[in-house]
Write an enzyme that holds these catalytic residues in place. Sequence first.
Site, PDB file in Angstrom:
ATOM      1  N   HIS A   1       0.891  -0.865   0.012  1.00 53.06           N
ATOM      2  CA  HIS A   1       0.078   0.136  -0.371  1.00 53.06           C
ATOM      3  C   HIS A   1       1.416   1.432   0.247  1.00 53.06           C
ATOM      4  O   HIS A   1       1.696   0.955   0.541  1.00 53.06           O
ATOM      5  CB  HIS A   1      -1.019  -0.029   1.060  1.00 53.06           C
ATOM      6  CG  HIS A   1      -0.372  -0.109   2.122  1.00 53.06           C
ATOM      7  ND1 HIS A   1       0.674   0.712   3.230  1.00 53.06           N
ATOM      8  CD2 HIS A   1      -0.277  -1.055   3.311  1.00 53.06           C
ATOM      9  CE1 HIS A   1       0.524   0.960   4.444  1.00 53.06           C
ATOM     10  NE2 HIS A   1       0.087  -0.159   4.335  1.00 53.06           N
TER      11      HIS A   1
ATOM     12  N   GLU B   1       4.378  -6.514   3.877  1.00 48.07           N
ATOM     13  CA  GLU B   1       3.558  -5.348   5.030  1.00 48.07           C
ATOM     14  C   GLU B   1       4.937  -6.230   6.065  1.00 48.07           C
ATOM     15  O   GLU B   1       5.601  -6.665   6.099  1.00 48.07           O
ATOM     16  CB  GLU B   1       2.207  -6.383   5.559  1.00 48.07           C
ATOM     17  CG  GLU B   1       1.538  -5.366   5.757  1.00 48.07           C
ATOM     18  CD  GLU B   1       0.719  -4.830   6.055  1.00 48.07           C
ATOM     19  OE1 GLU B   1       1.342  -4.075   7.252  1.00 48.07           O
ATOM     20  OE2 GLU B   1      -0.118  -4.341   5.194  1.00 48.07           O
TER      21      GLU B   1
ATOM     22  N   HIS C   1       2.994   3.050  12.823  1.00 47.54           N
ATOM     23  CA  HIS C   1       2.586   4.237  13.393  1.00 47.54           C
ATOM     24  C   HIS C   1       3.041   4.874  14.271  1.00 47.54           C
ATOM     25  O   HIS C   1       2.289   5.468  14.759  1.00 47.54           O
ATOM     26  CB  HIS C   1       1.251   3.623  13.771  1.00 47.54           C
ATOM     27  CG  HIS C   1       0.624   2.670  12.336  1.00 47.54           C
ATOM     28  ND1 HIS C   1      -0.652   2.141  12.624  1.00 47.54           N
ATOM     29  CD2 HIS C   1       1.062   2.406  11.222  1.00 47.54           C
ATOM     30  CE1 HIS C   1      -0.993   1.380  11.585  1.00 47.54           C
ATOM     31  NE2 HIS C   1      -0.022   1.817  11.028  1.00 47.54           N
TER      32      HIS C   1
ATOM     33  N   ASP D   1       0.172   4.262   1.225  1.00 49.09           N
ATOM     34  CA  ASP D   1      -0.986   5.312   1.436  1.00 49.09           C
ATOM     35  C   ASP D   1      -0.054   4.848   3.211  1.00 49.09           C
ATOM     36  O   ASP D   1       0.449   3.900   3.590  1.00 49.09           O
ATOM     37  CB  ASP D   1      -2.493   5.523   2.381  1.00 49.09           C
ATOM     38  CG  ASP D   1      -2.530   4.258   2.469  1.00 49.09           C
ATOM     39  OD1 ASP D   1      -2.287   3.175   2.696  1.00 49.09           O
ATOM     40  OD2 ASP D   1      -3.798   4.227   4.069  1.00 49.09           O
TER      41      ASP D   1
ATOM     42  N   GLU E   1      -4.992   1.551   2.594  1.00 47.40           N
ATOM     43  CA  GLU E   1      -4.848   0.530   3.482  1.00 47.40           C
ATOM     44  C   GLU E   1      -5.520   0.507   4.783  1.00 47.40           C
ATOM     45  O   GLU E   1      -5.764   0.238   5.652  1.00 47.40           O
ATOM     46  CB  GLU E   1      -4.408  -0.539   3.146  1.00 47.40           C
ATOM     47  CG  GLU E   1      -3.761  -1.847   3.234  1.00 47.40           C
ATOM     48  CD  GLU E   1      -3.363  -1.303   4.997  1.00 47.40           C
ATOM     49  OE1 GLU E   1      -3.292  -2.505   5.787  1.00 47.40           O
ATOM     50  OE2 GLU E   1      -2.858  -0.789   5.425  1.00 47.40           O
ATOM     51  N   GLU E   2      -4.586   2.253   5.410  1.00 46.69           N
ATOM     52  CA  GLU E   2      -5.081   2.282   7.115  1.00 46.69           C
ATOM     53  C   GLU E   2      -6.225   2.927   7.279  1.00 46.69           C
ATOM     54  O   GLU E   2      -6.321   3.318   8.867  1.00 46.69           O
ATOM     55  CB  GLU E   2      -4.029   3.692   7.386  1.00 46.69           C
ATOM     56  CG  GLU E   2      -2.055   3.175   6.833  1.00 46.69           C
ATOM     57  CD  GLU E   2      -1.867   1.635   7.027  1.00 46.69           C
ATOM     58  OE1 GLU E   2      -2.462   1.678   8.541  1.00 46.69           O
ATOM     59  OE2 GLU E   2      -0.098   1.876   7.556  1.00 46.69           O
TER      60      GLU E   2
ATOM     61  N   ASP F   1       6.212   0.886   7.341  1.00 49.09           N
ATOM     62  CA  ASP F   1       4.784   0.761   7.738  1.00 49.09           C
ATOM     63  C   ASP F   1       4.412   1.428   6.167  1.00 49.09           C
ATOM     64  O   ASP F   1       3.490   2.272   6.289  1.00 49.09           O
ATOM     65  CB  ASP F   1       3.862   0.213   7.806  1.00 49.09           C
ATOM     66  CG  ASP F   1       2.565  -0.422   7.981  1.00 49.09           C
ATOM     67  OD1 ASP F   1       2.202  -0.546   6.766  1.00 49.09           O
ATOM     68  OD2 ASP F   1       1.436  -0.239   8.624  1.00 49.09           O
TER      69      ASP F   1
END
Length: 369
Positions: free
Chosen positions: A83, A171, A345, A85, A142-143, A109
């Site tokens: 992903h 991932e 994150h 984003d 995705e997030e 990530d």
Amino acid sequence: MELDLALSAGDLTRALVDVPSVSGDEATLATAVEKALRAAGGDDGSGAGGAGAAGGLEVLRDGDAVLARTNRGLPSRVLLAGHLDTVPVAANLPSRLDGTRLYGCGTSDMKAGVAVMLRLAAAAGEGAATRHDVTWVFYDNEEVAADRNGLRRITSGHRDWLQADLAILMEPTGGEIEAGCQGTVRVVATTRGRRAHSARSWLGDNAIHRAGELLTRLAAYQPRSVTLDGCTYREGLSAVRIDGGVAGNVIPDECRVTVNFRFAPDRDVPAALDHVAQVLDGFELSVEDSARGALPGLSAPAAAAFVAATARTPAAKFGWTDVARFAELGIPALNYGPGDPNLAHTRDEYVELALIDEAERVLRSYLLS
């Protein structure tokens, strides 16, 4: 902006990180990825060029997702997905290099994984021989909520692009193979009472106090561990939010406790909800969100071949990932990427440059002849 796919994987990661792409705002990065793929042996959007037996890539733009694939008529196909984003920036852009670590929003990530994907796509587009036909999927959102997920949109509109013998979701796994994923359900337990003035509390029935029994059950809960295909999944049932209260002088008549159950992939969603209902019997429950997990699938020939080629011992994936979407399509899928999932994150998110290089080496050896 332009991306130089001739950069090292580490330098390309830094270039990707320095393009902010918080969920819903991936357009600039998606355009750069699309241009780079078309330049690296892809078509120019006019129908000229594209994938062929000797090389080249067929490229597709769908919203802020970009897909590319080879079409060489090989007997097997491997799909790499990542992903574009990130979660919201936390004063951690632009990126910064500190020794062997690259810091910045999305480093782990999962822009390090995206960089590796782009490097491999460039090599294939320029004519490098491949052991399998390969599809690359760079997707958006995705997030955030599942109904915005770009992979879900692609599944609906371009299902043929997702056909593969094996999907590798890049991932962050710290360079290890993480098989399958946990499922998740989120329910809201509501307790009700009777409102009153707090100076005359005996006239009321405190809904927050009534939640005490629920919290006691959760604190005493003993989660199970389940071993599937040699991978041990640990479950967890946790209160993740509590809401209640009217004012500083009012006995509350309602309290809501949000409970998240992360369950092993041998359960489906109905079974998981039944289990939560048993544990919280007597409480008013409503379902807020749910997603089935994915079994490890390590017995599938393509997955077993990847494990053998990488000489890594698979472990269970804790958390839900989009491997579950591929599992629903009947496609064996694994998580494998250079980032550290424990750093995802976080404000101090970083990726080790050596892990990026190692991931590229492993996948290059597996995919390219």
